[in-house]
Design a protein around this motif. Structure first.
Motif, mmCIF file in Angstrom:
data_model
loop_
_atom_site.group_PDB
_atom_site.id
_atom_site.type_symbol
_atom_site.label_atom_id
_atom_site.label_comp_id
_atom_site.label_asym_id
_atom_site.label_seq_id
_atom_site.Cartn_x
_atom_site.Cartn_y
_atom_site.Cartn_z
ATOM 1 N N ALA A 1 18.656 43.732 -51.931
ATOM 2 C CA ALA A 1 19.723 42.836 -51.482
ATOM 3 C C ALA A 1 20.327 43.321 -50.165
ATOM 4 O O ALA A 1 20.634 42.522 -49.273
ATOM 5 C CB ALA A 1 20.800 42.719 -52.548
ATOM 6 N N ASP A 2 20.489 44.632 -50.019
ATOM 7 C CA ASP A 2 21.020 45.200 -48.767
ATOM 8 C C ASP A 2 20.156 44.798 -47.579
ATOM 9 O O ASP A 2 20.663 44.436 -46.512
ATOM 10 C CB ASP A 2 21.093 46.731 -48.851
ATOM 11 N N LEU A 3 18.827 44.852 -47.753
ATOM 12 C CA LEU A 3 17.917 44.474 -46.675
ATOM 13 C C LEU A 3 17.995 42.982 -46.380
ATOM 14 O O LEU A 3 18.057 42.569 -45.214
ATOM 15 C CB LEU A 3 16.481 44.860 -47.061
ATOM 16 N N LEU A 4 17.999 42.162 -47.438
ATOM 17 C CA LEU A 4 17.993 40.712 -47.236
ATOM 18 C C LEU A 4 19.276 40.217 -46.570
ATOM 19 O O LEU A 4 19.266 39.189 -45.880
ATOM 20 C CB LEU A 4 17.781 39.997 -48.576
ATOM 21 N N ALA B 1 8.761 48.255 -45.910
ATOM 22 C CA ALA B 1 7.710 49.248 -46.137
ATOM 23 C C ALA B 1 8.236 50.663 -45.926
ATOM 24 O O ALA B 1 7.904 51.585 -46.687
ATOM 25 C CB ALA B 1 6.529 48.979 -45.207
ATOM 26 N N ARG B 2 9.079 50.831 -44.926
ATOM 27 C CA ARG B 2 9.602 52.167 -44.636
ATOM 28 C C ARG B 2 10.647 52.618 -45.660
ATOM 29 O O ARG B 2 10.745 53.802 -45.976
ATOM 30 C CB ARG B 2 10.186 52.200 -43.217
ATOM 31 N N ILE B 3 11.445 51.682 -46.174
ATOM 32 C CA ILE B 3 12.420 52.027 -47.216
ATOM 33 C C ILE B 3 11.693 52.657 -48.411
ATOM 34 O O ILE B 3 12.111 53.677 -48.957
ATOM 35 C CB ILE B 3 13.191 50.775 -47.694
ATOM 36 N N ILE B 4 10.585 52.029 -48.812
ATOM 37 C CA ILE B 4 9.828 52.513 -49.962
ATOM 38 C C ILE B 4 9.164 53.850 -49.653
ATOM 39 O O ILE B 4 9.233 54.793 -50.450
ATOM 40 C CB ILE B 4 8.773 51.468 -50.379
ATOM 41 N N LYS B 5 8.559 53.945 -48.483
ATOM 42 C CA LYS B 5 7.817 55.159 -48.125
ATOM 43 C C LYS B 5 8.739 56.349 -47.888
ATOM 44 O O LYS B 5 8.462 57.469 -48.336
ATOM 45 C CB LYS B 5 6.978 54.889 -46.875
ATOM 46 N N GLU B 6 9.838 56.116 -47.180
ATOM 47 C CA GLU B 6 10.711 57.221 -46.775
ATOM 48 C C GLU B 6 11.896 57.434 -47.695
ATOM 49 O O GLU B 6 12.664 58.388 -47.524
ATOM 50 C CB GLU B 6 11.196 56.978 -45.337
ATOM 51 N N GLU B 7 12.058 56.517 -48.680
ATOM 52 C CA GLU B 7 13.157 56.620 -49.646
ATOM 53 C C GLU B 7 14.515 56.712 -48.939
ATOM 54 O O GLU B 7 15.357 57.540 -49.268
ATOM 55 C CB GLU B 7 12.944 57.817 -50.583
ATOM 56 N N LYS B 8 14.711 55.831 -47.969
ATOM 57 C CA LYS B 8 15.977 55.750 -47.239
ATOM 58 C C LYS B 8 16.569 54.355 -47.427
ATOM 59 O O LYS B 8 15.908 53.440 -47.911
ATOM 60 C CB LYS B 8 15.763 56.031 -45.755
ATOM 61 N N THR B 9 17.818 54.181 -47.014
ATOM 62 C CA THR B 9 18.461 52.876 -47.110
ATOM 63 C C THR B 9 18.054 52.001 -45.942
ATOM 64 O O THR B 9 17.541 52.485 -44.925
ATOM 65 C CB THR B 9 19.992 53.020 -47.121
ATOM 66 N N SER B 10 18.306 50.688 -46.077
ATOM 67 C CA SER B 10 18.017 49.754 -44.984
ATOM 68 C C SER B 10 18.759 50.174 -43.712
ATOM 69 O O SER B 10 18.194 50.169 -42.618
ATOM 70 C CB SER B 10 18.448 48.340 -45.374
ATOM 71 N N LYS B 11 20.023 50.537 -43.865
ATOM 72 C CA LYS B 11 20.847 50.918 -42.714
ATOM 73 C C LYS B 11 20.270 52.122 -41.992
ATOM 74 O O LYS B 11 20.180 52.145 -40.751
ATOM 75 C CB LYS B 11 22.270 51.220 -43.182
ATOM 76 N N GLU B 12 19.836 53.120 -42.761
ATOM 77 C CA GLU B 12 19.263 54.331 -42.151
ATOM 78 C C GLU B 12 17.990 54.012 -41.381
ATOM 79 O O GLU B 12 17.774 54.519 -40.270
ATOM 80 C CB GLU B 12 18.987 55.374 -43.237
ATOM 81 N N ILE B 13 17.138 53.161 -41.956
ATOM 82 C CA ILE B 13 15.878 52.791 -41.281
ATOM 83 C C ILE B 13 16.170 51.990 -40.023
ATOM 84 O O ILE B 13 15.582 52.239 -38.962
ATOM 85 C CB ILE B 13 14.967 51.993 -42.233
ATOM 86 N N ILE B 14 17.068 51.038 -40.120
ATOM 87 C CA ILE B 14 17.394 50.188 -38.964
ATOM 88 C C ILE B 14 17.947 51.015 -37.819
ATOM 89 O O ILE B 14 17.624 50.787 -36.641
ATOM 90 C CB ILE B 14 18.387 49.081 -39.389
ATOM 91 N N THR C 1 17.236 54.139 -37.120
ATOM 92 C CA THR C 1 16.148 54.910 -36.494
ATOM 93 C C THR C 1 15.208 54.013 -35.706
ATOM 94 O O THR C 1 14.612 54.431 -34.725
ATOM 95 C CB THR C 1 15.334 55.675 -37.554
ATOM 96 N N MET C 2 15.070 52.741 -36.125
ATOM 97 C CA MET C 2 14.190 51.803 -35.416
ATOM 98 C C MET C 2 14.861 51.206 -34.187
ATOM 99 O O MET C 2 14.194 50.689 -33.299
ATOM 100 C CB MET C 2 13.770 50.661 -36.361
ATOM 101 N N ASN C 3 16.175 51.252 -34.185
ATOM 102 C CA ASN C 3 16.940 50.651 -33.083
ATOM 103 C C ASN C 3 16.540 49.194 -32.865
ATOM 104 O O ASN C 3 16.265 48.747 -31.753
ATOM 105 C CB ASN C 3 16.746 51.455 -31.785
ATOM 106 N N VAL C 4 16.504 48.452 -33.970
ATOM 107 C CA VAL C 4 16.132 47.038 -33.875
ATOM 108 C C VAL C 4 17.381 46.171 -33.873
ATOM 109 O O VAL C 4 18.409 46.521 -34.436
ATOM 110 C CB VAL C 4 15.232 46.601 -35.052
ATOM 111 N N SER C 5 17.280 45.066 -33.212
ATOM 112 C CA SER C 5 18.347 44.063 -33.246
ATOM 113 C C SER C 5 17.720 42.722 -32.944
ATOM 114 O O SER C 5 16.714 42.644 -32.241
ATOM 115 C CB SER C 5 19.453 44.377 -32.232
ATOM 116 N N LEU C 6 18.300 41.670 -33.460
ATOM 117 C CA LEU C 6 17.765 40.326 -33.276
ATOM 118 C C LEU C 6 18.453 39.676 -32.086
ATOM 119 O O LEU C 6 19.682 39.634 -32.018
ATOM 120 C CB LEU C 6 17.992 39.510 -34.550
ATOM 121 N N ILE C 7 17.642 39.209 -31.138
ATOM 122 C CA ILE C 7 18.199 38.547 -29.955
ATOM 123 C C ILE C 7 18.506 37.101 -30.298
ATOM 124 O O ILE C 7 17.615 36.331 -30.648
ATOM 125 C CB ILE C 7 17.200 38.604 -28.775
#
Length: 470
Positions: free
Chosen positions: A365-368, A386-399, A401-407
């Motif tokens: 739900a946090d990701l969605l 995929a990274r949340i499952i692999k790295e066992e981190k939260t959506s916020k932590e992954i985002i 590190t990815m430095n993603v944002s929607l334009i």
């Protein structure tokens, strides 16, 4: 001569209870043989059965779901026979007064009548080798439901549909896990053929030991074909019991079936009749869980497509997970899309069920929510998933590190749209000629050029506007 199959089912369902039907031994599966037993399971002299209330509640709920007339008094009988898996020499069951009678279920537009539903105890499990037979009493006494249909079934597909419907009912009521491969749901199939112009049935054949829906369908189709060939060649169908051989893809002979075995039933003298009050029965029914059909209709009321709703209710555990997602406030359609696509794909690849899915509903739900807020795109969310499952981190932590944002800035996206349209003039001509795929191509190019960061919804809107404007 036109022959039609006449098919009836006898279904045995192991109920999920803490203890066995008439003893205090734990109701378990897969543990060390003969470790989950009590003296009663071994039929030691002086032992006295006590009725499992939880099993009776389960049975009442299933009988109600099958639209049956309910018996208001519990009566148990002894079914007497000698076999190595039954050391007492009898099985405690219900013969004269089953808990449920005269019910039905609907399969598409057809009604299949249910003759009876009764409670009984399971036998112990036998394992045979070339030299020995081994008995595991862990299974002895596990509560069983037996459901007997009338011979209203006319094809293998109908038989499978009936079993699927009953499995769905017991699963959604949390009565049984319905796992055929583990023996918690077992089905015997009775088949005979009849000339359409006659009321006379040929001898029936029983098929036992079916361990999957797929094998059930194959076994019935093979048996129908085998019996037809015999009858068309003037041969008689022998009344017998057969089994399905997976390797040979055919049914094989087990034993001759006798018409009526005299089990010498009589009321069990150690279990007095138990009155079930109307208040008790009504409370049991009122507190029953939501069935798949009701849940399907609820999902349709959310605006889901029939396909998505049917896919969700196919598996109760997936449906339960979906309900947890929408309780978190996630959009109905977005949650359904992710359950039916990304989550189901992951489960299939890993060959696991949703109970072993590494993310709690709150994690997904946090990701969605990031998608709902248009802070990440669906494409980006899949990578984050995929990274949340692999790295066992939260959506916020992954985002982070990815430095993603929607334009979502229209001016920025419009500039990209026009650059791509300028270099692809043919797409404008194609779109105006009625080729809608041209618009999708430009949207895809914008998303590709922006490395997936352009807001797809805004991009589609602006592409359409700019093509029309030209």
């Amino acid at each position: 001569m036109e022959l039609i199959p006449i098919i009836g089912l006898e279904i045995h369902i192991q109920m999920k209870t803490k203890s066995k039907m008439f003893s205090s031994a734990p109701n378990t599966y897969g543990l060390t043989p003969n470790t989950m037993t009590s003296p009663l399971d071994f039929a030691f002299p002086g032992t006295m059965p006590t009725v499992n209330k939880e099993a009776v509640i389960h049975a009442l709920r299933v009988a109600h779901a099958l639209n049956m007339s309910l018996e208001h008094e519990l009566h148990f009988d002894r079914k007497n026979y000698f076999y190595s898996d039954l050391p007492k020499g009898y099985q405690i069951t219900q013969e004269e007064r089953p808990l449920g009678r005269d019910g039905y279920i609907n399969i598409k537009d057809k009604q299949i009548r249910i003759k009876r539903l009764h409670i009984e105890e399971d036998t112990c499990k036998q394992t045979h080798t070339d030299e020995h037979s081994y008995l595991d009493f862990n299974r002895a006494g596990i509560p069983l439901l037996e459901i007997v249909t009338l011979p209203d079934i006319r094809s293998a597909k109908e038989a499978v549909a009936v079993l699927e419907k009953i499995r769905s009912i017991v699963s959604y009521l949390d009565v049984s896990d319905g796992k055929m491969e583990e023996g918690s749901l077992r089905c015997d199939v009775n088949i005979s053929l009849k000339d359409v112009n006659s009321e006379t049935l040929n001898n029936k054949v029983e098929i036992k030991n079916l361990n999957s829906l797929s094998n059930m369908e194959k076994a019935i189709n093979y048996e129908i074909k085998r019996q037809k060939e015999l009858l068309l060649h003037g041969e008689e169908i022998k009344q017998e019991t057969r089994r399905y051989d997976e390797n040979k893809k055919e049914t094989t002979f087990l034993r001759i079936k006798v018409d009526a075995i005299d089990y010498k039933y009589f009321p069990d003298p150690n279990i007095i009749p138990i009155k079930l009050s109307a208040d008790f029965i009504n409370e049991v029914i009122a507190t029953s869980s939501e069935l798949a059909e009701a849940r399907y209709n609820r999902y349709l009321s959310y605006g889901l497509k029939e396909y998505d709703a049917s896919l969700l209710v196919m598996d109760k555990d997936i449906s339960d997970y979906y309900d947890l997602l929408i309780k978190e406030g996630i959009n109905y359609k977005l949650a359904a899309n992710w359950m039916n696509e990304e989550v189901r794909s992951y489960l299939n690849k890993q060959s696991i069920d949703i109970k072993h899915f590494p993310l709690f509903a709150t994690d997904l739900a946090d990701l969605l929510r990031y998608i709902e807020k248009e802070e990440v795109s669906n494409k980006q969310a899949r990578e984050i998933f995929a990274r949340i499952i692999k790295e066992e981190k939260t959506s916020k932590e992954i985002i982070e590190t990815m430095n993603v944002s929607l334009i979502s800035n229209e001016n920025e996206i419009r500039k990209l749209v026009n650059e791509i349209l300028d270099s692809n003039p043919q797409t404008i001509i194609d779109f105006k000629a009625g080729k809608d795929r041209a618009l999708g191509y430009i949207v895809g190019e914008v998303l590709k050029r922006s490395k997936g960061q352009a807001n797809p919804k805004v991009t589609t809107k602006l592409v359409h506007e700019e093509i029309i404007r030209r």
